[in-house]
Motif scaffolding. Structure first.
Motif, PDB file in Angstrom:
ATOM      1  N   ARG A   1     -10.766   0.162   6.414  1.00 34.14           N
ATOM      2  CA  ARG A   1     -10.268   0.515   5.129  1.00 34.14           C
ATOM      3  C   ARG A   1     -11.283  -0.243   4.225  1.00 34.14           C
ATOM      4  O   ARG A   1     -11.588  -1.391   4.248  1.00 34.14           O
TER       5      ARG A   1
ATOM      6  N   ALA B   1      -8.176   3.035  -2.025  1.00 31.12           N
ATOM      7  CA  ALA B   1      -8.600   2.877  -0.804  1.00 31.12           C
ATOM      8  C   ALA B   1      -8.690   3.952   0.151  1.00 31.12           C
ATOM      9  O   ALA B   1      -7.784   4.917  -0.043  1.00 31.12           O
TER      10      ALA B   1
ATOM     11  N   THR C   1      -8.772   4.903   4.235  1.00 31.84           N
ATOM     12  CA  THR C   1      -8.562   4.244   5.403  1.00 31.84           C
ATOM     13  C   THR C   1      -8.933   5.244   6.454  1.00 31.84           C
ATOM     14  O   THR C   1      -8.871   6.388   6.509  1.00 31.84           O
ATOM     15  N   TRP C   2      -9.796   4.983   7.719  1.00 32.05           N
ATOM     16  CA  TRP C   2     -10.440   5.643   8.601  1.00 32.05           C
ATOM     17  C   TRP C   2      -9.720   5.168   9.942  1.00 32.05           C
ATOM     18  O   TRP C   2      -9.720   4.229  10.081  1.00 32.05           O
ATOM     19  N   TYR C   3      -9.181   6.104  10.677  1.00 35.06           N
ATOM     20  CA  TYR C   3      -8.594   6.178  11.867  1.00 35.06           C
ATOM     21  C   TYR C   3      -9.516   6.389  12.941  1.00 35.06           C
ATOM     22  O   TYR C   3      -9.495   7.948  13.136  1.00 35.06           O
TER      23      TYR C   3
ATOM     24  N   TYR D   1      -8.177   1.111  12.782  1.00 37.36           N
ATOM     25  CA  TYR D   1      -8.427   1.448  11.521  1.00 37.36           C
ATOM     26  C   TYR D   1      -9.442   0.576  10.752  1.00 37.36           C
ATOM     27  O   TYR D   1      -9.433  -0.699  10.839  1.00 37.36           O
TER      28      TYR D   1
ATOM     29  N   GLY E   1     -11.856  -0.431  -0.290  1.00 32.59           N
ATOM     30  CA  GLY E   1     -11.309   0.319  -1.655  1.00 32.59           C
ATOM     31  C   GLY E   1     -12.167  -0.460  -2.771  1.00 32.59           C
ATOM     32  O   GLY E   1     -12.838  -1.492  -2.534  1.00 32.59           O
TER      33      GLY E   1
ATOM     34  N   SER F   1      -4.168  -7.282  10.618  1.00 39.30           N
ATOM     35  CA  SER F   1      -5.436  -7.114  10.047  1.00 39.30           C
ATOM     36  C   SER F   1      -6.153  -8.291   9.544  1.00 39.30           C
ATOM     37  O   SER F   1      -5.630  -9.462   9.259  1.00 39.30           O
TER      38      SER F   1
ATOM     39  N   GLU G   1      -3.910   0.380  -2.919  1.00 36.67           N
ATOM     40  CA  GLU G   1      -3.694  -0.888  -2.119  1.00 36.67           C
ATOM     41  C   GLU G   1      -3.709  -2.031  -3.335  1.00 36.67           C
ATOM     42  O   GLU G   1      -4.521  -2.407  -3.965  1.00 36.67           O
TER      43      GLU G   1
ATOM     44  N   ARG H   1       0.799  -1.380  -0.010  1.00 34.25           N
ATOM     45  CA  ARG H   1       0.157  -0.001  -0.066  1.00 34.25           C
ATOM     46  C   ARG H   1       0.677   1.389   0.030  1.00 34.25           C
ATOM     47  O   ARG H   1       2.045   1.326   0.476  1.00 34.25           O
TER      48      ARG H   1
END
Length: 210
Positions: free
Chosen positions: A128, A110, A112-114, A126, A130, A180, A85, A71
């Motif tokens: 993710r 993609a 990504t949310w934190y 997180y 995509g 993950s 990604e 990524r």
């Protein structure tokens, strides 16, 4: 394609939950904050289980294929990052005379949310998602005395979707490692592959810099 028993995701979800619980002690202090305000590049490697649906509608289940990940991207804000990604699922089956090597791969845009704050333990969580280009490939290898004497391959492309959740902890100010859990869906709808879907557990390593 050889049909085998289908997989059970609960065998992965429970161990991953236990590992995450260990990684999240009830302390507010971190060795390094989860600062993400620039570029990032990362990789992952794990194992996957999934199902390939052939063009005739028949499902074939497979277990324990390798799932590499790469990524690259940039932080949009404190809680969001956008990037590209790559992910794959690769495995082999067959006997001493002929082998079938499958690879299901995709390249996706993609996001990504934190959700957590950068200075808290749960800031390492997180999610993710995509969408992008996917392709399935099978290579048929004919063997003689364990040496390859002939091969042919078929590659078909379509739409790819990915979804991931995970946790990472900082090793240094710029490097983070973690785990993950991902799900990938490939909608191909061609002569050999109709669709494929697989779940994977992967160890990850990411670098962040401004």
């Amino acid at each position: 394609m050889q049909k085998i028993p289908k997989y059970n995701l609960w065998r992965w979800l429970v161990p991953m939950g236990l590992v995450v619980a260990v990684l999240l002690p009830g302390r507010p202090v971190l060795a390094e904050d989860h600062i993400r305000d620039g570029w990032f590049i990362g990789m992952g490697y794990g194992y996957g289980r999934g199902v390939i649906t052939a063009s005739n509608g028949q499902d074939f289940s497979y277990r324990d294929g390798a799932t590499p990940q790469i990524r690259f991207g940039h932080s949009v804000s404190e809680h969001f990052a956008a990037g590209v990604e790559y992910g794959g699922w690769m495995f082999e089956e067959g006997d001493v005379d002929i082998k079938y090597r499958y690879s299901l791969q995709s390249v996706n845009a993609a996001l990504t949310w934190y959700p957590g704050p950068v200075d808290a333990n749960w800031g390492g969580f997180y999610g993710r998602a995509g969408i992008g280009l996917a392709w399935g490939r099978v290579v048929v290898v004919t063997l003689e005395d364990q040496e390859q004497v002939h091969s042919k391959n078929i590659t078909e492309s379509g739409l790819g979707l990915i979804f991931q959740v995970g946790y990472e902890f900082r090793i240094t100010h710029n490097a983070a490692a973690g785990l993950s859990l991902g799900y990938s869906h490939l909608a191909i709808d061609k002569d050999l592959f109709d669709e494929a879907r697989y779940a994977s557990v992967a160890m990850t390593l990411n670098w962040y810099w401004n």
